[in-house]
Write a protein that holds these residues in place. Structure first.
Motif, PDB file in Angstrom:
ATOM      1  N   MET A  31       0.832  -1.209   0.000  1.00  0.00           N
ATOM      2  CA  MET A  31       0.000   0.000   0.000  1.00  0.00           C
ATOM      3  C   MET A  31       0.866   1.259   0.000  1.00  0.00           C
ATOM      4  O   MET A  31       0.589   2.219  -0.734  1.00  0.00           O
ATOM      5  CB  MET A  31      -0.953   0.004   1.201  1.00  0.00           C
TER       6      MET A  31
ATOM      7  N   ASN B 263       2.268   1.640  -3.224  1.00  0.00           N
ATOM      8  CA  ASN B 263       1.200   2.127  -4.112  1.00  0.00           C
ATOM      9  C   ASN B 263       1.030   3.627  -3.923  1.00  0.00           C
ATOM     10  O   ASN B 263       0.995   4.374  -4.910  1.00  0.00           O
ATOM     11  CB  ASN B 263      -0.111   1.400  -3.799  1.00  0.00           C
TER      12      ASN B 263
ATOM     13  N   VAL C  49       1.574   6.362  -6.454  1.00  0.00           N
ATOM     14  CA  VAL C  49       0.487   7.269  -6.833  1.00  0.00           C
ATOM     15  C   VAL C  49       0.974   8.716  -6.734  1.00  0.00           C
ATOM     16  O   VAL C  49       0.754   9.534  -7.634  1.00  0.00           O
ATOM     17  CB  VAL C  49      -0.746   7.030  -5.941  1.00  0.00           C
TER      18      VAL C  49
HETATM   19  C1  LIG Z   1      -3.458   2.333  -5.090  1.00  0.00           C
HETATM   20  O1  LIG Z   1      -3.960   3.617  -4.748  1.00  0.00           O
HETATM   21  C2  LIG Z   1      -5.038   4.082  -5.540  1.00  0.00           C
HETATM   22  C3  LIG Z   1      -5.338   5.480  -5.098  1.00  0.00           C
HETATM   23  O2  LIG Z   1      -5.249   5.714  -3.726  1.00  0.00           O
HETATM   24  C4  LIG Z   1      -6.215   3.149  -5.382  1.00  0.00           C
HETATM   25  O3  LIG Z   1      -7.274   3.558  -6.196  1.00  0.00           O
HETATM   26  C5  LIG Z   1      -5.800   1.733  -5.766  1.00  0.00           C
HETATM   27  O4  LIG Z   1      -6.866   0.819  -5.510  1.00  0.00           O
HETATM   28  C6  LIG Z   1      -4.596   1.345  -4.942  1.00  0.00           C
HETATM   29  N1  LIG Z   1      -4.171   0.030  -5.376  1.00  0.00           N
HETATM   30  C7  LIG Z   1      -3.829  -0.884  -4.518  1.00  0.00           C
HETATM   31  C8  LIG Z   1      -3.378  -2.183  -5.114  1.00  0.00           C
HETATM   32  O5  LIG Z   1      -3.858  -0.702  -3.300  1.00  0.00           O
END
Ligand SMILES: *[C@@H]1O[C@H](CO)[C@@H](O)[C@H](O)[C@H]1NC(C)=O
Ligand SMILES: *[C@@H]1O[C@H](CO)[C@@H](O)[C@H](O)[C@H]1NC(C)=O
Ligand SMILES: *[C@@H]1O[C@H](CO)[C@@H](O)[C@H](O)[C@H]1NC(C)=O
Ligand SMILES: *[C@@H]1O[C@H](CO)[C@@H](O)[C@H](O)[C@H]1NC(C)=O
Ligand SMILES: *[C@@H]1O[C@H](CO)[C@@H](O)[C@H](O)[C@H]1NC(C)=O
Ligand SMILES: *[C@@H]1O[C@H](CO)[C@@H](O)[C@H](O)[C@H]1NC(C)=O
Ligand SMILES: CC(=O)N[C@H]1CO[C@H](CO)[C@@H](O)[C@@H]1O
Length: 364
Positions: free
Chosen positions: A211, A214, A218
């Motif tokens: 996370m 991620n 992001v």
């Molecule tokens: C990564 O972050 C984005 C935006 O916060 C979110 O939409 C997405 O589901 C996340 N992906 C994972 C694999 O956590």
């Protein structure tokens, strides 16, 4: 001898006519003495006598034959008897001899018997000895047996005790084994739980890491976008139309803290200014010019300041006259997202009537 006897017998027969021993006929003719006619009678008697005599003679001859035969037999028998006698004598002599031999034999046997008896006595003695020996052996064996039984029973008792110890030890072992088993299963359970926990933590950590990654990604992406737009901005020189002007809606004689909110918007190009909280947020990097005027309330003094991200940059002052003006201006080189607003400094209240107290800013 025998002939003499026969003759004598014959004479007797002739003289005594009543004699009827030889035949019945002769006996029944005893009536010959009944003479009725002397001549004829004599002839008849004579004939009769002759007949009788013939008969008798014949019988006699017959008898003599038989007798002589008997005599011969007797003689033979006598001879045989004599021979027998002789034989018997010989036999007796032989028997005597045998008896002698038997006597000798008997003596020999007696001697042998004595020898045998001696041997027998010796054997008996030996038997007695053997018997005694056997008795001793049996006694010894009995002793040994008793000894062995005692030993055996002692050994058996020992064995029983050993067996009892062994069974107790086995029980202990079993208990031990059960404990170990339980401990092992407990250990396994514990280890499993630990592992599960570690795994869960690892999974959580991993999830968190992912996370975070991620989020970082992001953010990087958004930063990249910003950079891209900033590059785009610098390529197309400055973004057009970033600037605002706003005024307080009404005077406030008691204002003495916080942000001065200019809630009436005059201009808001690029939407950097927020009229609900009085804060301008730079939509792009750049050099900005900010101007403010805080008009004092009637006979009150008011000090205010333009702040960048909370830091005072310039101040205003309006003294306790009739509504004094308190203006100031600042040029700031700021980044996108930096916040600029007007904050109370000291004094009290402000005046406004048709947009006198105002706040403005723009990108140059
Ligand atoms: C990564 O972050 C984005 C935006 O916060 C979110 O939409 C997405 O589901 C996340 N992906 C994972 C694999 O956590
Ligand atoms: C044998 O023993 C018997 C009885 O003990 C005894 O009378 C006899 O004289 C013995 N005979 C010999 C030859 O020793
Ligand atoms: C008796 O025993 C002795 C020795 O044990 C042996 O020499 C002897 O011949 C035996 N006598 C008989 C008659 O068996
Ligand atoms: C019995 O035990 C004693 C002492 O332990 C030993 O000397 C003896 O030989 C044993 N007897 C047998 C018959 O085993
Ligand atoms: C690990 O996570 C699973 C699912 O979230 C849960 O059912 C389990 O009880 C957890 N184990 C431990 C030891 O926390
Ligand atoms: C005037 O200022 C005071 C103190 O800052 C404040 O409590 C009050 O609400 C303000 N009045 C108006 C009408 O904004
Ligand atoms: C056997 C037989 O003839 N007996 C006779 C002998 O003679 C007497 C007398 O003469 C008879 O009476 C017997 O019958």
């Amino acid at each position: 001898m025998l002939e003499t006897l026969v003759f004598t017998l014959l004479c007797c027969l002739i003289q005594t006519h009543g004699y009827s021993e030889l035949t019945d006929e002769i006996k029944n003719s005893s009536s010959l003495l009944d003479i009725s006619d002397p001549d004829s009678k004599n002839t008849a008697v004579f004939r009769q006598l002759l007949n009788q005599e013939t008969i008798i003679r014949m019988s006699l001859v017959k008898n003599v034959h038989t007798l002589s035969k008997d005599m011969l037999d007797l003689k033979k028998s006598m001879e045989t008897l004599e021979t027998s006698q002789q034989k018997t004598d010989v036999e007796v002599a032989a028997l005597k001899k045998e008896v002698e031999e038997l006597k000798r034999e008997n003596q020999r046997l007696a001697l042998e018997n004595k020898l045998y008896e001696e041997t027998f006595n010796a054997t008996m003695e030996n038997f007695t000895k053997v018997d005694e020996y056997i008795r001793q052996v049996v006694e010894h064996l009995e002793e040994k047996r008793e000894d062995f039984e005692t030993n055996t029973s002692a050994v058996l008792t020992d064995l029983k005790i050993e067996v009892r110890y062994l069974s107790v030890t086995l029980l202990d072992l079993n208990k031990h084994y059960l404990e170990i088993d339980k401990r092992i299963s407990d250990n396994i359970q514990e280890k499993y739980e630990q592992l599960s926990l570690t795994l869960n933590t690892s999974v959580e950590d991993l999830t968190n890491d992912i996370m975070a990654a991620n989020n970082t990604m992001v953010k990087s992406v958004s930063d990249l976008k910003d950079s891209q737009s900033s590059i785009e901005n610098s390529i197309t020189s400055k973004p057009k139309n970033v600037g605002f002007s706003a005024s307080v809606t009404s005077p406030n004689s008691s204002w003495n803290r916080g942000t001065l909110v200019f809630s009436t918007v005059i201009t808001n190009e690029g939407n950097g200014y927020n009229p609900s909280n009085g804060i301008f947020t730079a939509p792009v990097d750049g050099t900005y010019v900010f101007f403010v005027n805080v008009q004092s309330y009637y006979r009150k003094t008011i000090y205010a300041a333009i702040v960048l991200n909370g830091a005072t940059k310039v101040k205003t002052m309006a003294h306790n006259n009739y509504n004094d003006a308190g203006p100031n201006m600042v040029v700031l080189n700021i980044k996108k997202g930096d916040a600029v607003w007007v904050r109370y400094s000291s004094g009290q209240g402000y005046y406004s009537s048709g947009s006198i107290t105002t706040f403005s800013g723009f990108l140059i």
